[in-house]
Motif scaffolding. Sequence first.
Motif, PDB file in Angstrom:
ATOM      1  N   ARG A 164       0.857  -1.184   0.000  1.00 16.22           N
ATOM      2  CA  ARG A 164       0.000   0.000   0.000  1.00 16.22           C
ATOM      3  C   ARG A 164       0.890   1.230   0.000  1.00 16.22           C
ATOM      4  N   PRO A 165       1.020   1.902  -1.137  1.00 20.97           N
ATOM      5  CA  PRO A 165       1.863   3.090  -1.180  1.00 20.97           C
ATOM      6  C   PRO A 165       1.299   4.180  -0.262  1.00 20.97           C
ATOM      7  N   THR A 166       2.200   4.976   0.275  1.00 23.86           N
ATOM      8  CA  THR A 166       1.802   6.098   1.118  1.00 23.86           C
ATOM      9  C   THR A 166       2.059   7.396   0.370  1.00 23.86           C
ATOM     10  N   SER A 167       1.620   8.493   0.932  1.00 18.73           N
ATOM     11  CA  SER A 167       1.848   9.815   0.346  1.00 18.73           C
ATOM     12  C   SER A 167       2.438  10.736   1.414  1.00 18.73           C
ATOM     13  N   PRO A 168       3.740  10.560   1.721  1.00 16.84           N
ATOM     14  CA  PRO A 168       4.333  11.379   2.772  1.00 16.84           C
ATOM     15  C   PRO A 168       4.460  12.841   2.347  1.00 16.84           C
ATOM     16  N   HIS A 169       4.564  13.703   3.332  1.00 13.77           N
ATOM     17  CA  HIS A 169       4.788  15.123   3.079  1.00 13.77           C
ATOM     18  C   HIS A 169       6.210  15.319   2.559  1.00 13.77           C
ATOM     19  N   ARG A 170       6.406  16.362   1.762  1.00 13.18           N
ATOM     20  CA  ARG A 170       7.723  16.651   1.197  1.00 13.18           C
ATOM     21  C   ARG A 170       8.766  16.817   2.307  1.00 13.18           C
TER      22      ARG A 170
END
Length: 141
Positions: A118-124
Motif C-alpha cells: 500500500r503506497p503512502t503519500s508522505p509530506h515533502r
Amino acid sequence: MDPYSIFSDIVAGRAPASRVFEDDDVVAFMDIRPFTPGHVLVIPKQPARNLAELDPEIGAKLFQVGQRLAAALRDSEVAADGVNFFLADGIAAGQEVFHVHLHVIPRTSGDGFGLRGRPTSPHRADLDYLASSIRGTLERS
C-alpha cells in the motif's frame, strides 16, 4: 560465512538446475517455484549472504545478465510483454535463501503477479528529512 546453500550446490554441480546462462562469475537458471512461466534466477558463483557481502562488480554483472535475459524472455517462447527484477536483501525483505540472487520475472497482461503493498503519500518535509539522512550516510561511507 557459511558457504552452504542450495545455490552453492547448483554452482558446484551437486544439485540439478535448468541453466540458461553461465560464465566465470554468475550462473542463471530456471526457478523451481516460478511466479510466472520463464522465471529465472541469476546468482553469483562466489557466495554472498547479502548485498553488503557482494562484490560491487559482481552485483553489476547480475544486472547485466538480467538485462540480457529480459530481452531473451521477450524474444523466446516465453513471449514476455515486460519483465520485473526482484532482489530480496534480508529476512524482512523476504529473503529465504541466503545467497544473493536476482529474480528475473517475465510478465504478461493478467498474469496475476504483482506487488501488493500500500503506497503512502508522505509530506515533502518527511521525504527531505529521510533524503538528508541517507545522503549523509552515503557521504560518510
